[in-house]
Design a protein around this motif. Structure first.
Motif, mmCIF file in Angstrom:
data_model
loop_
_atom_site.group_PDB
_atom_site.id
_atom_site.type_symbol
_atom_site.label_atom_id
_atom_site.label_comp_id
_atom_site.label_asym_id
_atom_site.label_seq_id
_atom_site.Cartn_x
_atom_site.Cartn_y
_atom_site.Cartn_z
ATOM 1 N N LYS A 50 28.956 16.574 52.224
ATOM 2 C CA LYS A 50 28.313 16.357 50.918
ATOM 3 C C LYS A 50 26.881 16.889 50.919
ATOM 4 N N ARG A 51 26.100 16.515 51.915
ATOM 5 C CA ARG A 51 24.696 16.913 51.952
ATOM 6 C C ARG A 51 24.526 18.416 52.131
ATOM 7 N N ARG A 52 25.398 19.010 52.936
ATOM 8 C CA ARG A 52 25.288 20.443 53.172
ATOM 9 C C ARG A 52 25.646 21.232 51.915
ATOM 10 N N MET A 53 26.666 20.768 51.183
ATOM 11 C CA MET A 53 27.217 21.553 50.095
ATOM 12 C C MET A 53 26.599 21.238 48.735
ATOM 13 N N ALA A 54 25.918 20.106 48.604
ATOM 14 C CA ALA A 54 25.420 19.672 47.292
ATOM 15 C C ALA A 54 24.372 20.607 46.711
ATOM 16 N N ARG A 55 23.635 21.296 47.559
ATOM 17 C CA ARG A 55 22.621 22.226 47.054
ATOM 18 C C ARG A 55 22.795 23.631 47.619
ATOM 19 N N CYS A 56 24.048 23.971 47.959
ATOM 20 C CA CYS A 56 24.286 25.317 48.486
ATOM 21 C C CYS A 56 24.245 26.367 47.383
ATOM 22 N N GLY A 57 24.455 25.943 46.134
ATOM 23 C CA GLY A 57 24.370 26.873 45.013
ATOM 24 C C GLY A 57 25.675 27.546 44.646
ATOM 25 N N TYR A 58 26.754 27.193 45.347
ATOM 26 C CA TYR A 58 28.030 27.857 45.092
ATOM 27 C C TYR A 58 29.062 26.947 44.427
ATOM 28 N N LEU A 59 28.780 25.657 44.332
ATOM 29 C CA LEU A 59 29.739 24.691 43.822
ATOM 30 C C LEU A 59 29.279 24.077 42.507
#
Length: 339
Positions: free
Chosen positions: A79-88
């Motif tokens: 969750k933490r890694r992907m929440a601000r990755c900009g792709y989701l």
């Protein structure tokens, strides 16, 4: 010790992107972010017995199951890694009841469904476990948060799916719709290297994987199919060997590499699980995508193609029969009373 030079997963993904001139690189970036999360989880799994991360967290998830500490760690890491990755634009996890939003201003054009720690009941006994993921392209307009319709898509519309298995080695196996590739983590350099290119399920099966403790709760055709697999017949390579770990990702991985069929049919033991135990979005659909890309097949016990099922909810359950296509076809013949 001199290590052979090999193709890294990042290099493989970039090379694949170059074959599609219209590609924006967003899917490449998304997969690379997931890989970082996988490395973080792998490191924690390898230290689990020393880092006070074994055992129960004291919480219960949406499925009514007790949450392991490592479940919680893996879920939070992704969750933490992907929440601000900009792709989701949105995420959903087997561990959480509702949609997981991304950070405002970082909305992208894909969705992510994941089982952060498949087989978590095996954590305390040091059996292989894994992370499963599924990626779709969003349906709602770009530029804002996603909604449930973005996540409730058929498996046939997946743009990528795969798993990371944490065992004697850590392996990443995934597809973007052009075959299945397997990468093994070299912990000395912290990189995944291509170890299993173009994986195909063997034409001849060796194994069947099913929880025989549920034998008396199955439909009669399922029991007859199991007897068939155990009968001696040299011409068809029977009997098969029974192998059941209890981590779906581990059972699936062995059958993918060595040849076999995995079954979790519906049973009458628990009325709330009449339509199966495994989750469509987090387990069944992504592994069905991998199976088909590797030459296999995945169906429910009433003959529906898993990739064609329209999801009705984030935590929908389905029966699953997946693996060697010939073995799945024979299973359906038994269910149709043709054998």
């Amino acid at each position: 010790m001199t290590r052979p030079l090999g193709i890294t997963v990042s290099r493989h993904i970039m090379d694949s992107q170059r074959l599609h001139p219209a590609a924006t690189g967003d899917l490449t970036g998304l997969l690379n972010e997931l890989i970082v999360a996988a490395k973080t989880i792998s490191a924690e799994v390898n230290m689990a017995g020393l880092a006070d991360i074994l055992g129960m967290s004291g919480k219960t998830n949406i499925q009514g199951e007790h949450v392991q500490k490592l479940d919680e760690f893996a879920n939070n890491t992704i969750k933490r890694r992907m929440a601000r990755c900009g792709y989701l634009c949105a995420m959903t996890s087997e561990e959480e009841a509702d949609i997981i939003p991304v950070v405002e201003g970082y909305e992208g054009k894909y969705t992510l469904a994941f089982d952060p720690m498949d087989g978590s009941s095996n954590i305390d006994v040091n059996v292989s476990i894994g992370t499963i993921f599924s990626i779709h392209r969003r349906l709602s307009p770009d530029g804002g948060p996603g909604d449930e319709s973005d996540l409730l898509q058929r498996g046939r519309r997946q743009v990528a799916a795969g798993y990371i298995i944490y065992g004697s080695s850590t392996m990443l196996v995934f597809t973007t719709g052009a075959g299945v590739q397997g990468f093994t983590l070299d912990p000395s350099v912290g990189e995944f290297f291509l170890s299993h290119p173009d994986i195909r399920i063997p034409d001849k099966s060796k194994y069947f994987s099913i929880n025989e403790g549920n034998y008396h709760y199955w439909q009669e055709p399922v029991r007859r199919y199991l007897h068939y697999l155990k009968e001696e017949d040299k011409a068809t390579g029977r009997p098969y060997n029974g192998r059941y770990i209890g981590s779906m990702v581990a059972d699936f991985h062995r059958n993918l590499i060595a040849g076999g069929v995995f079954l979790y049919p519906r049973d009458s033991k628990n009325p709330t699980k009449t339509y199966g135990k495994l989750r469509l979005l987090y387990e069944a659909a992504p592994l069905a995508f991998l199976a088909e890309q590797a030459g296999g097949r995945a169906v429910t016990d009433d003959g529906r193609e898993i990739l064609d099922i329209e999801p009705e909810g984030l935590h929908q359950r389905v029966p699953v029969i997946v693996g060697n296509a010939h073995d799945v076809d024979i299973f359906l013949e038994f269910m149709a009373e043709k054998r």
